[in-house]
Write a protein that holds these residues in place. Sequence first.
Motif, PDB file in Angstrom:
ATOM      1  N   ALA A  60       4.722   4.396  -7.835  1.00  0.00           N
ATOM      2  CA  ALA A  60       3.829   5.776  -7.235  1.00  0.00           C
ATOM      3  C   ALA A  60       2.412   5.939  -7.361  1.00  0.00           C
ATOM      4  N   MET A  61       2.206   6.469  -6.691  1.00  0.00           N
ATOM      5  CA  MET A  61       0.378   6.692  -6.710  1.00  0.00           C
ATOM      6  C   MET A  61      -0.187   7.180  -6.783  1.00  0.00           C
ATOM      7  N   LEU A  62      -0.618   6.998  -7.964  1.00  0.00           N
ATOM      8  CA  LEU A  62      -1.480   8.602  -7.946  1.00  0.00           C
ATOM      9  C   LEU A  62      -3.038   8.259  -8.257  1.00  0.00           C
ATOM     10  N   THR A  63      -3.505   9.720  -8.255  1.00  0.00           N
ATOM     11  CA  THR A  63      -4.690   9.822  -7.997  1.00  0.00           C
ATOM     12  C   THR A  63      -6.449   9.502  -9.696  1.00  0.00           C
ATOM     13  N   VAL A  64      -6.988   9.331  -9.795  1.00  0.00           N
ATOM     14  CA  VAL A  64      -7.656   9.275 -10.876  1.00  0.00           C
ATOM     15  C   VAL A  64      -9.391   9.409 -10.768  1.00  0.00           C
ATOM     16  N   ALA A  65      -9.882  10.479 -11.681  1.00  0.00           N
ATOM     17  CA  ALA A  65     -11.114  10.435 -11.540  1.00  0.00           C
ATOM     18  C   ALA A  65     -11.873   9.127 -11.800  1.00  0.00           C
ATOM     19  N   ILE A  73       1.555   2.054  -9.528  1.00  0.00           N
ATOM     20  CA  ILE A  73       2.325   1.829 -10.920  1.00  0.00           C
ATOM     21  C   ILE A  73       3.908   1.320  -9.770  1.00  0.00           C
ATOM     22  N   ASP A  74       4.649   0.477 -10.848  1.00  0.00           N
ATOM     23  CA  ASP A  74       5.270  -0.402 -10.349  1.00  0.00           C
ATOM     24  C   ASP A  74       6.206  -0.111 -11.623  1.00  0.00           C
ATOM     25  N   LEU A  75       7.108  -0.355 -11.854  1.00  0.00           N
ATOM     26  CA  LEU A  75       8.727  -0.030 -12.776  1.00  0.00           C
ATOM     27  C   LEU A  75       9.613  -0.709 -12.586  1.00  0.00           C
ATOM     28  N   GLY A  76       9.718  -1.412 -13.682  1.00  0.00           N
ATOM     29  CA  GLY A  76      11.729  -1.678 -13.388  1.00  0.00           C
ATOM     30  C   GLY A  76      12.379  -1.128 -14.799  1.00  0.00           C
ATOM     31  N   LEU A  77      13.747  -0.989 -14.430  1.00  0.00           N
ATOM     32  CA  LEU A  77      13.749  -0.056 -15.740  1.00  0.00           C
ATOM     33  C   LEU A  77      15.189  -0.219 -15.590  1.00  0.00           C
ATOM     34  N   ILE A 119       5.658  10.043  -5.734  1.00  0.00           N
ATOM     35  CA  ILE A 119       6.574   8.806  -6.369  1.00  0.00           C
ATOM     36  C   ILE A 119       7.264   9.193  -5.296  1.00  0.00           C
ATOM     37  N   ALA A 120       7.903   8.050  -4.918  1.00  0.00           N
ATOM     38  CA  ALA A 120       8.556   7.621  -4.321  1.00  0.00           C
ATOM     39  C   ALA A 120      10.263   7.526  -4.913  1.00  0.00           C
ATOM     40  N   GLN A 121      11.235   8.405  -3.864  1.00  0.00           N
ATOM     41  CA  GLN A 121      11.917   8.546  -3.937  1.00  0.00           C
ATOM     42  C   GLN A 121      13.100   8.655  -3.435  1.00  0.00           C
ATOM     43  N   ALA A 132       6.755   2.097   1.382  1.00  0.00           N
ATOM     44  CA  ALA A 132       5.417   2.390   1.952  1.00  0.00           C
ATOM     45  C   ALA A 132       4.285   2.801   1.240  1.00  0.00           C
ATOM     46  N   LEU A 133       4.043   2.338   0.377  1.00  0.00           N
ATOM     47  CA  LEU A 133       3.113   2.513  -1.365  1.00  0.00           C
ATOM     48  C   LEU A 133       3.243   1.653  -0.990  1.00  0.00           C
ATOM     49  N   TRP A 134       3.890   0.239  -1.779  1.00  0.00           N
ATOM     50  CA  TRP A 134       3.191  -0.715  -1.768  1.00  0.00           C
ATOM     51  C   TRP A 134       2.378  -1.600  -0.748  1.00  0.00           C
ATOM     52  N   SER A 135       2.920  -1.270   0.421  1.00  0.00           N
ATOM     53  CA  SER A 135       2.481  -1.204   1.860  1.00  0.00           C
ATOM     54  C   SER A 135       0.655  -1.040   2.331  1.00  0.00           C
ATOM     55  N   VAL A 136       0.637  -0.406   1.657  1.00  0.00           N
ATOM     56  CA  VAL A 136      -0.829   0.199   1.433  1.00  0.00           C
ATOM     57  C   VAL A 136      -1.446  -1.117   0.176  1.00  0.00           C
ATOM     58  N   ARG A 137      -0.938  -1.140  -0.380  1.00  0.00           N
ATOM     59  CA  ARG A 137      -1.749  -1.466  -1.808  1.00  0.00           C
ATOM     60  C   ARG A 137      -1.812  -3.280  -0.693  1.00  0.00           C
ATOM     61  N   GLU A 138      -0.958  -3.648  -0.281  1.00  0.00           N
ATOM     62  CA  GLU A 138      -0.510  -5.031   0.022  1.00  0.00           C
ATOM     63  C   GLU A 138      -1.427  -5.180   1.447  1.00  0.00           C
ATOM     64  N   HIS A 139      -1.841  -4.038   2.014  1.00  0.00           N
ATOM     65  CA  HIS A 139      -2.329  -4.353   3.648  1.00  0.00           C
ATOM     66  C   HIS A 139      -3.997  -4.211   3.535  1.00  0.00           C
ATOM     67  N   ILE A 140      -4.507  -3.929   2.201  1.00  0.00           N
ATOM     68  CA  ILE A 140      -6.108  -4.038   1.495  1.00  0.00           C
ATOM     69  C   ILE A 140      -6.790  -5.686   2.584  1.00  0.00           C
ATOM     70  N   PRO A 141      -6.081  -6.562   1.906  1.00  0.00           N
ATOM     71  CA  PRO A 141      -6.502  -7.626   2.667  1.00  0.00           C
ATOM     72  C   PRO A 141      -7.170  -7.732   3.934  1.00  0.00           C
ATOM     73  N   GLU A 142      -5.611  -7.762   5.003  1.00  0.00           N
ATOM     74  CA  GLU A 142      -5.760  -7.358   5.920  1.00  0.00           C
ATOM     75  C   GLU A 142      -7.465  -6.059   6.756  1.00  0.00           C
ATOM     76  N   GLY A 143      -7.859  -4.990   5.929  1.00  0.00           N
ATOM     77  CA  GLY A 143      -8.354  -4.465   6.031  1.00  0.00           C
ATOM     78  C   GLY A 143      -9.721  -4.874   6.097  1.00  0.00           C
ATOM     79  N   ASN A 144      -9.773  -5.849   4.895  1.00  0.00           N
ATOM     80  CA  ASN A 144     -11.106  -6.292   4.514  1.00  0.00           C
ATOM     81  C   ASN A 144     -11.199  -7.053   5.041  1.00  0.00           C
ATOM     82  N   ARG A 145      -9.586  -8.321   5.122  1.00  0.00           N
ATOM     83  CA  ARG A 145     -10.416  -9.668   6.948  1.00  0.00           C
ATOM     84  C   ARG A 145     -11.166  -8.735   8.043  1.00  0.00           C
ATOM     85  N   ARG A 146     -10.507  -7.825   8.495  1.00  0.00           N
ATOM     86  CA  ARG A 146     -11.068  -6.791   9.706  1.00  0.00           C
ATOM     87  C   ARG A 146     -12.856  -6.230  10.339  1.00  0.00           C
ATOM     88  N   ILE A 147     -12.788  -6.120   9.025  1.00  0.00           N
ATOM     89  CA  ILE A 147     -13.894  -5.436   8.695  1.00  0.00           C
ATOM     90  C   ILE A 147     -15.172  -6.763   8.699  1.00  0.00           C
TER      91      ILE A 147
END
Length: 474
Positions: A227-232, A287-291, A319-321, A328-343
């Motif tokens: 899940a990806m949850l927004t926080v303040a 957040i990633d869970l293994g149950l 929340i991933a169904q 797709a949610l993990w792809s966002v996190r995993e591409h952050i370093p690539e976005g940083n590199r391009r900037i």
Amino acid sequence: MTLNPADTGFVDHLRAVLPADTLRPAEPRYLEEPRGRYHGQAGVIALPRSTEEVATLLRAAHTARVPVVPYGGGTGLVGGQIMGAAGPAPLVISLERMTALRGIYPQENVIAVEAGMILADVQRAATEAGRLFPLSLAAEGTARIGGTLATNAGGVNVLRYGNARDLCLGLEAVLPTGEIWHGLSRLRKDNTGYDLRNLLIGAEGTLGIITAASLKLSPIPAEQGTAMLTVASPAAAIDLLAMARDQLGETISAFELIHRQGLEFLRETLPDLRLPFAELPDWCVLIDLGLPKGRSPADALAALFETALDAGLCADGVIAQSEAQRQALWSVREHIPEGNRRIGSVSSHDISIPISRIPDFIVEGGKRLAALGDMRINCFGHLGDGNLHYNVFPAQGKDRRAYEHLRDEVKRCVHDLTHEYDGSVSAEHGVGRLKVADLARYGDPVKLAAMRAIKQALDPHGIMNPGAVVPRAD
């Protein structure tokens, strides 16, 4: 201590005692690192096929006092695998041919592999045996297990499974004199004196070369959810982490903090990447869970979201169904370093802070950097274990070359603040050559003296990865 280059005479000696195809001329790929900040040299590259051949190489180097640089996958980010032009040309020893699976023991939850095996291949071998090797990081498709142990690599699953150090039971290694240590134990209890395994893990090739390892496996979680949850704020994220642990216990595999700046970089540089929120939040967590079998991750995450919403910690979430949505949610996190590199960053920092102090650190860091100039900060990382990737970028519309004169000052600012907050200036990338001066500046003097004494005892000629990790005494 004077070292000698891996010159023609030394290379001729190696050719006489090793198989014909062991040596090759230096190639650019062995002399570069991912960020392009270090460019190395080598008198010769050696590609041994066995531990005995590694021992032959180190015995020769020890006798001739030739520097040795161990080389794994070349993915390190602190220059530990690169020796610059300042000293004599080294012997570079690549473990890429030593990729054998020595054994796998599903009932024991153990796998034994040679140091040149790629991390993704270790994961694959474990999966084929119905087990999980949980060490996971961005470079797992090219990083080799010897290097991940030598640097004590971390990654996204440290919260649940620990660093590379925590996943290793035993090692086989060649010491600087060429002696082979046969420590490839599968035991979980072996209380027989000094732990040489933990001394070599994290030493980055300065005390010897790891040639094989026995590693811990785990059961594969029957159900996984994300899940990806927004926080303040980061403070709310930490409260959410505590809440998640209360509700979900040790089933949390990862808990990642993501800042709006990282999402904006993705939108700017990777417009085809689908982001989960139309309106980007200031902060969110992944957040990633293994149950175990019979429990629904989606239901567990939904219950957590409802509790967090009632407590005012969350405002929105996805929340991933399905597994596709999870990826797709993990792809966002995993591409952050690539976005940083391009900037293109002004200065990047791999730090760890006591978790409860992270919110104050982030506020204070923003203030201090603003006093240096107009810059953007992308703070993200493994909140569950206190590891932040705290990266500083040019202001919108500016190029990082305009900030070149500020790079050292920015780094000093971030690292000084990290030290003030009882943190570490190297959380998971190691020291290498990049952070030797930082270790000298911030390290405990007694620890540094002990490190030098250990180095002198095991490597009396100082041939192993000279210039890396261990600061010189004043």
